[in-house]
Write an enzyme that holds these catalytic residues in place. Sequence first.
Site, PDB file in Angstrom:
ATOM      1  N   GLU A 216     -14.591  13.292   9.429  1.00 21.68           N
ATOM      2  CA  GLU A 216     -14.708  11.937   9.977  1.00 21.68           C
ATOM      3  C   GLU A 216     -13.402  11.219   9.670  1.00 21.68           C
ATOM      4  O   GLU A 216     -13.146  10.851   8.526  1.00 21.68           O
ATOM      5  CB  GLU A 216     -15.903  11.209   9.351  1.00 21.68           C
ATOM      6  N   CYS A 250     -13.816   2.418   8.856  1.00 20.78           N
ATOM      7  CA  CYS A 250     -13.240   3.386   9.800  1.00 20.78           C
ATOM      8  C   CYS A 250     -13.624   3.097  11.245  1.00 20.78           C
ATOM      9  O   CYS A 250     -12.930   3.524  12.160  1.00 20.78           O
ATOM     10  CB  CYS A 250     -13.642   4.808   9.415  1.00 20.78           C
TER      11      CYS A 250
END
Length: 462
Positions: A216, A250
């Site tokens: 990720e 993020c």
Amino acid sequence: MTNSLTYLYNVYRQQLDFFNSGATKGYEFRRAQLQQLKSCIKKNEAAILEALQKDLNKSAFEGYVTEIGTVYEEINFALKNLRKWMKPKRVNTPLPLMPSSSRIYSEPLGVVLIIAPWNYPLQLNLSPLVAAIAAGNTVILKPSELAVNTEALLIRLIAENFDPAYISVTTIDGPTMSNSFIKTNTLGHIVYTGGEAVGKIIMAAAAEQLTPVTLELGGKSPCIITKSAKLDNAANKVAWSKFTNAGQTCVAPDYLLVHSLVYDRFIGKLKDAIVKMYGNDAEENPEYPRIINTTHTERIIALIEKEKLLYGGNYNVASRYIEPTVLSENETGSAIMRAEIFGPLLPVFKYESEQDIVNIVSENKNPLALYIYGEDQKEIDFVIEKIPFGGGCINNGLIHVGNVHLPFGGIGSSGIGAYHGQYGFERLSHKKAVMRTATWFDIPVLYPPFKNKLKWVKKLIK
């Protein structure tokens, strides 16, 4: 010592033996461990919130909603559905393969390594941990050393509540982890959340043992304000989604694309929303988070071009404070657009056409998230169909990550693989395909000699 390579090797061997014993595979064991994890968090909520406040100045509300609450959701969803997920799934069998039946068994992978970042130091350790437990694996956790207080708390909580032969925490440094441990041990899976550069290092190290990875990685996530957007609503949602955790998320909007017809009005409403949420001086607001350390603070400050300021721009390096800041932007190659900002700076582009959106976003391909605000379905459909991205929202920000029914993951440079909810269980399981054939009848057409048999096969398969 948790930072010792010898300790890590010993833990790995213990976990491999424990996994091979079959102890982690039963439903009752997995359920009990999920309940134990939830109980551990419940008993230590105050300590967790204190650690998050010390590391990032997260308010109790933000710490609970974005860290503790999301983990509870993962655990509750897994507990509710675990038996169903574990049950072998019957699938169809083609007629030429009869008399047979086919099933898919979900098999745990082994020792799973979870490498987590500092920005959500509880959630991004424990959410993949929930998936690993549910799937029947053993786990080595590697929290970020930058979130010092949360790391120390995790070490204590895991040690007090779980056998290290089942779940353990290591604090070994990143280079040693990649160059020594990952390259030389056969792990079942690696889940890494963080930057692209380190992700490449981990993937290269994992390739030595053909260890599968989930990465990720983030990226520059665009947020589009179309001419049909409801501007008050959009301004509130953008301010909240961008400046939560001081932009250290993020999936935070990394830059805005605002249609020229609504640009001035939207910027005005965005400024009002920031003031409404954080006050005229966010430094005095006890609920406004801080940057994780001085190095990151200085990195973000270096991206502020004063001539482009639309709002904010103030900072205090000593206290790791950077004001919510909005900047005008028209260059896709500027310093602020060359890498993920990961801080409370929001550059804003003005656009005229749908093709402008494609052109600008294509400079930073495959974002982890994309957000679009508007009421015109044709505009929304155009963006969703034309731009590859990991996941996102229409008329909102961030919240797709909190839906356990949706996969969370990137595409291309923003990541490999997805987890959350059942997708985490599936990601950390091997799908073992098994076909069982009845013995009451045998089909001789498959056996040599094959003379005059092809015509019968063609009748069935054509």
